[in-house]
Structures are given as structure tokens and as C-alpha cells.
Design an enzyme around this catalytic site. Structure first.
Site, PDB file in Angstrom:
ATOM      1  N   CYS A 135     -18.367 -85.722  83.742  1.00 53.89           N
ATOM      2  CA  CYS A 135     -17.421 -84.620  83.950  1.00 53.89           C
ATOM      3  C   CYS A 135     -17.080 -84.376  85.420  1.00 53.89           C
ATOM      4  CB  CYS A 135     -17.972 -83.339  83.332  1.00 53.89           C
ATOM      5  SG  CYS A 135     -18.420 -83.545  81.601  1.00 53.89           S
ATOM      6  N   HIS A 262     -16.946 -74.855  87.818  1.00 57.63           N
ATOM      7  CA  HIS A 262     -17.031 -75.769  86.679  1.00 57.63           C
ATOM      8  C   HIS A 262     -17.016 -74.960  85.384  1.00 57.63           C
ATOM      9  CE1 HIS A 262     -17.720 -79.630  84.871  1.00 57.63           C
ATOM     10  NE2 HIS A 262     -18.870 -79.262  84.321  1.00 57.63           N
ATOM     11  N   HIS A 299     -12.679 -78.066  78.118  1.00 60.93           N
ATOM     12  CA  HIS A 299     -13.360 -78.978  79.043  1.00 60.93           C
ATOM     13  C   HIS A 299     -12.652 -80.322  78.972  1.00 60.93           C
ATOM     14  CE1 HIS A 299     -16.100 -80.989  81.503  1.00 60.93           C
ATOM     15  NE2 HIS A 299     -17.234 -80.414  81.114  1.00 60.93           N
TER      16      HIS A 299
END
Length: 371
Positions: A135, A262, A299
Site C-alpha cells: 500500500c 494513511h 483503500h
């Protein structure tokens, strides 16, 4: 050395970069029912989809679109510049591969990387490197691009990232949540877990003085790889990425005006990120505004760092910070952080911090300065 951003292009479930930013300022979300998979079997019923057909190699198609648009905005051509590309991804084209129980013998495996997709936008790229760093892949690609400029290996570097949600990732998030997650709620005390989004982004990075109309300046990207756990974050590892960025950029935490976090809305990540910000950025001052995108766009895996970066560019240029969609009751560990709760104009902002943390402890933190 610092570098300049000469172009940026984005696609998310909310649209282009400009459309996404406007929707974020309005507090809108692209959340909807899960498509193209068996939601009941996966224990995942919702996601943040891009509304297009279910064709093969969607991630590459989005990337091609973004690379072409970013180069056009930057007005960079191979006739005047040696242009390389570094592409970040978490999943590559896994969704396309999952279509077959057994892939055909002539399956074009080279398309799982993104050289062909990037060259479909600009055939004269000198090289294309694909980085699969979970990620934080887009952040790692940005760091590599800055190194390439510093070493004189290119005159301009396209930094891209792309991911489409895959069945395997949906299965994983369905297994770790006790109940199906209804929505991503970053930094909320009642957060229930993460949901996937999808999309792509591309920026064009050039050396100082190479463009007369820069969007922003990349001061530094700090990195860490702590290998603390397959999925659980390490506050020490996250903190090292923050302090590495500040050291490389010759800044302190007090200089940071905005953090695009994040913010996965998960049980472990949000408290860890909050503690790291309080310890390394806020200090004893009022601290920066903190926002997060995943409540609005999900996400987006390897593309999430560059999605955060594009929003940071626009926030610095327009003096408005999107609220954290889904945040109603901040988590106790976040006491002392100034979460963005509306989109009213802010005081002038000079420095933004962009967080991207990945499985296995691969972390990046980028410092972006207004120009």
C-alpha cells in the site's frame, strides 16, 4: 535534492483529480454495493468502485489514461527530455488473472507489469520499472524517481500507480473483520475496518528549474522497512519513515501544516498512526490539520500514496482541506490531533506530509512544499 511536480492526473471512484477534490470538499463518498463478486461468500458487501465495464486489464487502462494526461499537463515530450517511468502497485493485474481457474498457455504475463500500459501513453519512455510494494508502492516509486533525477538517469520521471480490487484482497479483508464493514471511518472510535477502492494516478517529476509552472515541490520522501509483522504496523517503523523524511527535507515536525494520513479505519493502523503523528509532528504546538481520504474513495492499495499526493497539491494551492469523511467520534489515541471536520478556507499552508504505510512494514512519508 528537491524536485518539482510538473503534472498530475488521477482517476478514482469519484472521477478525475479535480472532480475527486471537489467531492471531498463536499464530504461526498463513492461507496456503493460490491460488484462483480459474490459478496455473501466473501463477507464483504461494499466497495468504492470505478463505474466502468468489467473488462480485462482495467488497472493498466487507468494508468495509461493518467500517464498521458500528466505528461500533457507537464508539457514534457521525448523530443526535449529523456523520460523514464516508475510504476507502483500492490496487486498488479491480479483481478484479470483471477478470471481463469487456469490461465491460458498464451496468457500475456508481461501485462501483469505496467511497461506496456505506460508505453501506450508514451512509446518513447527510456525505461519502465514496476514496483510492487503493497500500500506504499506509489510513495516508493516517488522516492525512486527522485533518486533517478539526482543521479542524472533521466530528465523527467513519470511516477504512476494503479490497482483494481481483486477477489483475493476482498477475501482477506472479509476474514479479518468480525462483521462486514459498512463504510471506512478513518480515526473514528467506532471504525469497523477497511474497504477497497480502485483507481490510478500519475505525476511528472522534474529537476529544479526544469518547468516554469510547477504544481509543488517534493522536498523528500522518507522510507522504512521494518518487517515487524505481515499486517500489523510498528509505531517505531512508521516513526522512522516520518523522521527520515523530515531529516532529508531539512524540516521539523513544527513546519508541517497539513498531514494527508494513511488512515485505513482499522483497529491497529489508526491508533499507531495517531501516536506517531503526536510524537514526531505535533510536539507541544497546535499541530497540523490532519485529513484522510479512504472514507470517501476506499483503500486504493498501491495507488493510495499518489491519490493522497494529488489532494495535498490541491489543498496547498487552493487553501482548502477536505474533511475526513466518516469521522464522527475521534479515537482516544487521536486526542491532540486537529482532524479536518469541514472544508472552510485555512490559513496559508506551505508544507504537507503524505503518509503511506504497507503490509510487512514498507512505509513512506513524503514532504510536499507549496511553490
Amino acid at each position: 535534492m528537491t524536485a518539482l511536480l510538473a503534472g498530475s492526473a488521477v482517476v478514482t471512484c469519484l472521477g478525475t483529480g479535480a472532480e475527486t477534490f471537489d467531492a471531498l470538499l463536499d464530504g461526498r463518498s463513492g461507496l456503493g454495493p460490491l460488484r462483480r463478486t459474490d459478496a455473501e461468500r466473501l463477507s464483504v458487501s461494499r466497495g468504492y468502485h470505478i463505474a466502468d465495464d468489467d473488462s480485462c486489464f482495467r488497472a493498466g487502462a487507468w494508468l495509461t489514461q493518467c500517464v498521458r494526461q500528466a505528461l500533457d499537463e507537464a508539457e514534457i515530450t521525448p523530443q526535449t527530455h529523456r523520460i523514464a517511468a516508475v510504476i507502483g502497485t500492490g496487486l498488479r493485474e491480479l483481478r484479470t488473472l483471477e478470471r481463469w481457474e487456469e490461465p491460458p498457455a498464451d496468457f500475456p504475463t508481461h501485462l501483469l507489469h505496467f511497461g506496456s500500459a505506460a508505453r501506450a501513453a508514451e512509446p518513447a519512455l527510456t525505461e519502465v520499472v514496476t514496483v510492487s510494494n503493497a500500500c506504499s508502492a506509489g510513495g516508493h516509486a516517488l522516492a525512486m524517481a527522485q533518486d533517478m533525477l539526482d543521479l542524472g538517469e533521466a530528465d523527467a520521471v513519470v511516477v504512476g500507480a494503479t490497482d483494481e480490487m481483486s477477489g483475493s484482497m476482498l477475501t482477506m479483508i472479509g476474514r479479518v473483520a468480525e462483521e462486514p464493514t459498512e463504510a471506512v471511518r478513518p480515526f473514528d472510535a467506532d471504525r469497523g475496518g477497511v474497504l477497497l477502492g480502485e483507481g490510478a494516478a500519475a505525476v511528472v517529476l522534474v529537476a529544479e528549474g526544469a518547468t516554469e509552472r510547477p504544481l509543488a515541490r517534493v522536498l523528500a520522501t522518507g522510507v522504512s522497512c521494518d518487517a515487524h509483522h505481515e499486517t500489523a504496523p510498528s509505531t517505531e517503523g512508521l516513526g522512522r519513515a516520518v523522521t527520515d523524511a523530515l531529516r532529508r527535507g531539512d524540516r521539523t515536525g513544527r513546519d508541517v501544516d497539513l498531514v494527508v494520513a494513511h488512515g485505513t479505519g482499522t483497529a491497529l493502523n489508526d491508533p499507531a498512526e495517531a501516536r506517531v503523528l503526536l510524537e514526531n509532528v505535533v510536539g507541544d504546538g497546535p499541530g497540523p490539520l490532519v485529513t484522510a481520504l479512504k472514507g470517501a474513495i476506499g483503500h486504493t492499495s498501491g495507488a493510495s500514496a499518489l491519490h493522497n499526493l494529488d489532494v495535498a497539491i490541491r489543498a496547498l494551492r487552493h487553501g482548502r482541506v477536505p474533511p475526513v469523511v466518516g469521522l464522527r467520534h475521534p479515537l482516544p489515541e487521536g486526542e491532540g490531533l486537529r482532524f479536518a471536520v469541514d472544508s472552510t478556507p485555512t490559513a496559508p499552508m506551505r508544507l504537507a506530509q503524505i503518509d503511506a504505510f504497507g503490509f510487512g512494514g514498507v512505509n513512506t512519508v513524503t514532504l510536499l512544499e507549496a511553490v
